[in-house]
Write a protein that holds these residues in place. Structure first.
Motif, PDB file in Angstrom:
ATOM      1  N   ALA A  39       0.808  -1.221   0.000  1.00 23.59           N
ATOM      2  CA  ALA A  39       0.000   0.000   0.000  1.00 23.59           C
ATOM      3  C   ALA A  39       0.841   1.272   0.000  1.00 23.59           C
ATOM      4  CB  ALA A  39      -0.939   0.004   1.208  1.00 23.59           C
ATOM      5  N   ASP A  40       2.036   1.210   0.576  1.00 28.07           N
ATOM      6  CA  ASP A  40       2.927   2.376   0.627  1.00 28.07           C
ATOM      7  C   ASP A  40       4.274   2.043  -0.001  1.00 28.07           C
ATOM      8  OD1 ASP A  40       1.096   4.066   2.239  1.00 28.07           O
ATOM      9  OD2 ASP A  40       1.492   2.568   3.785  1.00 28.07           O
ATOM     10  N   ASP A  41       4.256   1.347  -1.128  1.00 30.95           N
ATOM     11  CA  ASP A  41       5.481   0.879  -1.770  1.00 30.95           C
ATOM     12  C   ASP A  41       6.505   1.995  -1.983  1.00 30.95           C
ATOM     13  OD1 ASP A  41       6.537  -1.586  -2.607  1.00 30.95           O
ATOM     14  OD2 ASP A  41       4.839  -1.961  -3.917  1.00 30.95           O
ATOM     15  N   GLY A  42       6.042   3.172  -2.329  1.00 33.06           N
ATOM     16  CA  GLY A  42       6.956   4.249  -2.685  1.00 33.06           C
ATOM     17  C   GLY A  42       7.521   5.028  -1.516  1.00 33.06           C
ATOM     18  N   SER A  43       7.063   4.746  -0.289  1.00 32.71           N
ATOM     19  CA  SER A  43       7.432   5.602   0.836  1.00 32.71           C
ATOM     20  C   SER A  43       8.928   5.676   1.122  1.00 32.71           C
ATOM     21  CB  SER A  43       6.666   5.180   2.099  1.00 32.71           C
ATOM     22  OG  SER A  43       7.000   3.859   2.494  1.00 32.71           O
ATOM     23  N   PRO A  44       9.712   4.586   0.998  1.00 33.47           N
ATOM     24  CA  PRO A  44      11.142   4.721   1.314  1.00 33.47           C
ATOM     25  C   PRO A  44      11.890   5.677   0.390  1.00 33.47           C
ATOM     26  CG  PRO A  44      10.493   2.414   1.329  1.00 33.47           C
ATOM     27  CD  PRO A  44       9.365   3.178   0.723  1.00 33.47           C
ATOM     28  N   TYR A  45      11.359   5.917  -0.779  1.00 33.84           N
ATOM     29  CA  TYR A  45      12.055   6.730  -1.775  1.00 33.84           C
ATOM     30  C   TYR A  45      11.733   8.222  -1.645  1.00 33.84           C
ATOM     31  CZ  TYR A  45      12.525   2.011  -3.423  1.00 33.84           C
ATOM     32  OH  TYR A  45      12.792   0.668  -3.485  1.00 33.84           O
ATOM     33  N   VAL A  46      10.690   8.514  -0.878  1.00 28.24           N
ATOM     34  CA  VAL A  46      10.347   9.916  -0.555  1.00 28.24           C
ATOM     35  C   VAL A  46      10.013   9.971   0.935  1.00 28.24           C
ATOM     36  CG1 VAL A  46       9.631  10.705  -2.840  1.00 28.24           C
ATOM     37  CG2 VAL A  46       8.011   9.433  -1.427  1.00 28.24           C
ATOM     38  N   ALA A  47      10.885   9.366   1.732  1.00 31.02           N
ATOM     39  CA  ALA A  47      10.590   9.145   3.149  1.00 31.02           C
ATOM     40  C   ALA A  47      10.296  10.427   3.904  1.00 31.02           C
ATOM     41  CB  ALA A  47      11.754   8.408   3.802  1.00 31.02           C
ATOM     42  N   ASP A  48      10.959  11.516   3.517  1.00 28.22           N
ATOM     43  CA  ASP A  48      10.776  12.774   4.244  1.00 28.22           C
ATOM     44  C   ASP A  48       9.628  13.607   3.693  1.00 28.22           C
ATOM     45  OD1 ASP A  48      11.987  13.302   1.846  1.00 28.22           O
ATOM     46  OD2 ASP A  48      13.424  14.760   2.632  1.00 28.22           O
ATOM     47  N   GLN A  49       8.847  13.029   2.778  1.00 31.40           N
ATOM     48  CA  GLN A  49       7.709  13.735   2.191  1.00 31.40           C
ATOM     49  C   GLN A  49       6.461  12.853   2.269  1.00 31.40           C
ATOM     50  OE1 GLN A  49       8.772  15.579  -1.743  1.00 31.40           O
ATOM     51  NE2 GLN A  49      10.733  14.550  -1.376  1.00 31.40           N
ATOM     52  N   PRO A  50       5.871  12.683   3.447  1.00 36.31           N
ATOM     53  CA  PRO A  50       4.727  11.783   3.596  1.00 36.31           C
ATOM     54  C   PRO A  50       3.582  12.079   2.625  1.00 36.31           C
ATOM     55  CG  PRO A  50       5.537  12.472   5.739  1.00 36.31           C
ATOM     56  CD  PRO A  50       6.281  13.287   4.731  1.00 36.31           C
ATOM     57  N   ASP A  51       3.410  13.329   2.263  1.00 35.82           N
ATOM     58  CA  ASP A  51       2.343  13.659   1.323  1.00 35.82           C
ATOM     59  C   ASP A  51       2.600  13.088  -0.066  1.00 35.82           C
ATOM     60  OD1 ASP A  51       1.079  15.062   3.318  1.00 35.82           O
ATOM     61  OD2 ASP A  51       1.765  17.034   2.648  1.00 35.82           O
ATOM     62  N   ALA A  52       3.848  12.695  -0.328  1.00 37.68           N
ATOM     63  CA  ALA A  52       4.199  12.166  -1.643  1.00 37.68           C
ATOM     64  C   ALA A  52       4.235  10.639  -1.680  1.00 37.68           C
ATOM     65  CB  ALA A  52       5.559  12.721  -2.077  1.00 37.68           C
ATOM     66  N   TRP A  53       4.008   9.990  -0.530  1.00 36.93           N
ATOM     67  CA  TRP A  53       4.068   8.528  -0.518  1.00 36.93           C
ATOM     68  C   TRP A  53       3.081   7.920  -1.505  1.00 36.93           C
ATOM     69  CZ3 TRP A  53       4.203   6.801   5.357  1.00 36.93           C
ATOM     70  CH2 TRP A  53       5.375   7.298   5.943  1.00 36.93           C
ATOM     71  N   ALA A  54       1.849   8.387  -1.441  1.00 40.41           N
ATOM     72  CA  ALA A  54       0.807   7.811  -2.304  1.00 40.41           C
ATOM     73  C   ALA A  54       1.099   8.080  -3.778  1.00 40.41           C
ATOM     74  CB  ALA A  54      -0.560   8.370  -1.919  1.00 40.41           C
ATOM     75  N   ILE A  55       1.638   9.246  -4.072  1.00 38.62           N
ATOM     76  CA  ILE A  55       1.952   9.586  -5.463  1.00 38.62           C
ATOM     77  C   ILE A  55       3.054   8.685  -5.997  1.00 38.62           C
ATOM     78  CG2 ILE A  55       2.832  11.401  -6.975  1.00 38.62           C
ATOM     79  CD1 ILE A  55       1.578  13.435  -5.025  1.00 38.62           C
ATOM     80  N   ALA A  56       4.130   8.528  -5.209  1.00 45.22           N
ATOM     81  CA  ALA A  56       5.238   7.672  -5.632  1.00 45.22           C
ATOM     82  C   ALA A  56       4.779   6.230  -5.800  1.00 45.22           C
ATOM     83  CB  ALA A  56       6.380   7.752  -4.622  1.00 45.22           C
ATOM     84  N   THR A  57       3.951   5.763  -4.871  1.00 48.05           N
ATOM     85  CA  THR A  57       3.431   4.399  -4.958  1.00 48.05           C
ATOM     86  C   THR A  57       2.616   4.204  -6.224  1.00 48.05           C
ATOM     87  OG1 THR A  57       3.411   4.152  -2.548  1.00 48.05           O
ATOM     88  CG2 THR A  57       1.974   2.681  -3.824  1.00 48.05           C
ATOM     89  N   GLU A  58       1.753   5.161  -6.516  1.00 51.51           N
ATOM     90  CA  GLU A  58       0.884   5.043  -7.696  1.00 51.51           C
ATOM     91  C   GLU A  58       1.682   5.106  -8.995  1.00 51.51           C
ATOM     92  OE1 GLU A  58      -2.550   4.661 -10.037  1.00 51.51           O
ATOM     93  OE2 GLU A  58      -2.174   4.232  -7.909  1.00 51.51           O
ATOM     94  N   LEU A  59       2.645   6.014  -9.071  1.00 47.51           N
ATOM     95  CA  LEU A  59       3.366   6.217 -10.329  1.00 47.51           C
ATOM     96  C   LEU A  59       4.351   5.091 -10.642  1.00 47.51           C
ATOM     97  CD1 LEU A  59       4.150  10.052 -10.227  1.00 47.51           C
ATOM     98  CD2 LEU A  59       2.426   8.872 -11.594  1.00 47.51           C
ATOM     99  N   VAL A  60       5.006   4.582  -9.608  1.00 48.36           N
ATOM    100  CA  VAL A  60       6.075   3.612  -9.851  1.00 48.36           C
ATOM    101  C   VAL A  60       5.579   2.173  -9.735  1.00 48.36           C
ATOM    102  CG1 VAL A  60       8.354   2.816  -9.106  1.00 48.36           C
ATOM    103  CG2 VAL A  60       7.797   5.252  -9.035  1.00 48.36           C
ATOM    104  N   PHE A  61       4.645   1.902  -8.846  1.00 47.58           N
ATOM    105  CA  PHE A  61       4.277   0.515  -8.547  1.00 47.58           C
ATOM    106  C   PHE A  61       2.812   0.187  -8.842  1.00 47.58           C
ATOM    107  CE2 PHE A  61       7.741   1.764  -5.655  1.00 47.58           C
ATOM    108  CZ  PHE A  61       8.691   0.802  -5.973  1.00 47.58           C
ATOM    109  N   ALA A  62       1.884   0.854  -8.178  1.00 49.19           N
ATOM    110  CA  ALA A  62       0.484   0.418  -8.208  1.00 49.19           C
ATOM    111  C   ALA A  62      -0.163   0.617  -9.575  1.00 49.19           C
ATOM    112  CB  ALA A  62      -0.313   1.170  -7.134  1.00 49.19           C
ATOM    113  N   GLY A  63      -0.071   1.829 -10.112  1.00 47.95           N
ATOM    114  CA  GLY A  63      -0.695   2.101 -11.401  1.00 47.95           C
ATOM    115  C   GLY A  63      -0.156   1.222 -12.515  1.00 47.95           C
TER     116      GLY A  63
END
Length: 375
Positions: free
Chosen positions: A261-285
């Protein structure tokens, strides 16, 4: 009772040369874990810990391990390809102890292959290693109690990307089902061939260059790729594929694909608002789209979303979070992503059963074509 056979050499190759299969006569000493490819420290070490603790390093790292029930006969086979952005990791890692999976009635093979400059600067050598390993499974796994006519390739992160490449790089019937966990398909956008050509122009190493120098050059090359070729520059060493025949692959391989659900979080760890975006763009979508494309091409596909997160998890249900649920959780003790907690044993049992049931009977074994694990 299980039998663990470690460090079996399936191929050999000089630096920058194609792999040649290895055979042997007599008795093989297979009690020790084999070497990992030389590599830098993992950028995710604070999240998952080190995956190469206790291993030696050698660019001649084409080894595999087999875990099987002692009385195995004709069991489904699951072939594991580790992640690590094609620059870190090893199939020999204790983090990938497959004992609990094997107890579900399967034979598990864990593959190590060349990484970084050694494997992916040119000629897809790491991918060629993986193909030779799959041919080894086809030719030898019956001796370990596995069924060579019922093989599932599965991998996580770069390992999932490897399975994707293997599905499309050959029409050999080397495996029959595939599980892609958190494949970073978002890093496959852009012109990978152009980036690989630029890396070849930049990197000046040969067969005599010391390993430490190769790794230093690799570090500089990765910085260049990240600056010039994002998002593909985030994973600069990876298979370069030619023309893709999706229908041909879809006709012979059943697919289970998903993400955390939060696949992208380690790559933008200091930007919690970007976790969902990174997850969607790189993994989920991209995972959803690939499943849709697979079905349109005539194949069968199911998706999953892994949502479990421990209380106080610093990065939520982050990249790699499902791995302690598939493999022996003792190998993941101290991983920062777990925040000092243990994987939920009931959920782990359910996930291992789902993976092994799919390996055994494919789509017919799944309760749904859209699975969720955890809350």
């Amino acid at each position: 009772m299980l039998i663990n056979t470690r460090g079996i050499r399936y191929a050999t190759a000089a630096r920058f040369e194609e792999p040649s299969p290895v055979t042997w006569d007599g008795v093989l000493d297979a009690y020790q874990r084999g070497p990992a490819c030389p590599q830098p420290p993992s950028t995710l070490a604070a999240v998952v810990g080190s995956s190469v603790d206790g291993l030696t390093f050698d660019e001649h790292c084409q080894v595999l391990s087999v875990t099987a029930p002692a009385d195995a006969s004709g069991l489904p086979v699951m072939v594991w390809f580790h992640g690590g952005a094609y620059v870190t990791g090893s199939g020999e890692s204790t983090k990938y102890d497959a004992s609990l999976l094997a107890l579900e009635g399967v034979v598990v093979v864990s593959v190590s292959y060349r990484l970084g400059i050694f494997g992916y600067l040119r000629d897809n050598l790491g991918l060629q290693d993986q193909l030779v390993a799959l041919r080894w499974v086809r030719d030898n796994i019956a001796a370990f109690g596995g069924d060579p006519a019922n093989v599932t390739a599965f991998g996580q992160s770069a390992g999932a990307d490897s399975v994707y490449a293997l599905m499309l790089a050959t029409d050999e019937p080397l495996f029959h089902r595939a599980i892609l966990q958190s494949a970073p398909f978002g890093a496959r956008t852009g012109d990978r061939a152009e980036m690989t050509a630029a890396l070849n122009e930049l990197i000046d190493v040969d067969a005599s260059t010391p390993v430490d120098e190769v790794l230093a050059v690799q570090k500089d090359a990765m910085s260049m790729a990240a600056a010039r070729f994002m998002p593909s520059g985030g994973m600069p060493f990876a298979p370069v594929l030619g023309e893709i025949d999706l229908a041909a692959a879809a006709s012979r391989i059943e697919l289970l694909i998903g993400h955390t659900a939060d696949d992208g979080s380690p790559y933008v760890a200091d930007q919690p608002d970007a976790w969902a975006i990174a997850t969607e763009l790189v993994f989920a979508g991209p995972a959803r789209q690939f499943a849709e494309n697979w079905i349109k091409a005539g194949g069968q596909a199911a998706t999953y979303n892994f949502k479990w997160r421990p209380d106080g998890a610093p990065l939520g249900a982050c990249h790699c979070m499902e791995l302690p649920f598939l493999f022996d959780p003792d190998g993941w003790t101290g991983a920062g992503m777990l925040a000092g907690q243990e994987p939920d044993p009931a959920l782990a049992k359910s996930m291992r059963r789902t993976w092994t049931d799919f390996a055994r009977n494919g789509m017919d074994a799944l309760p749904s074509r859209s699975l969720e694990f955890g809350e």
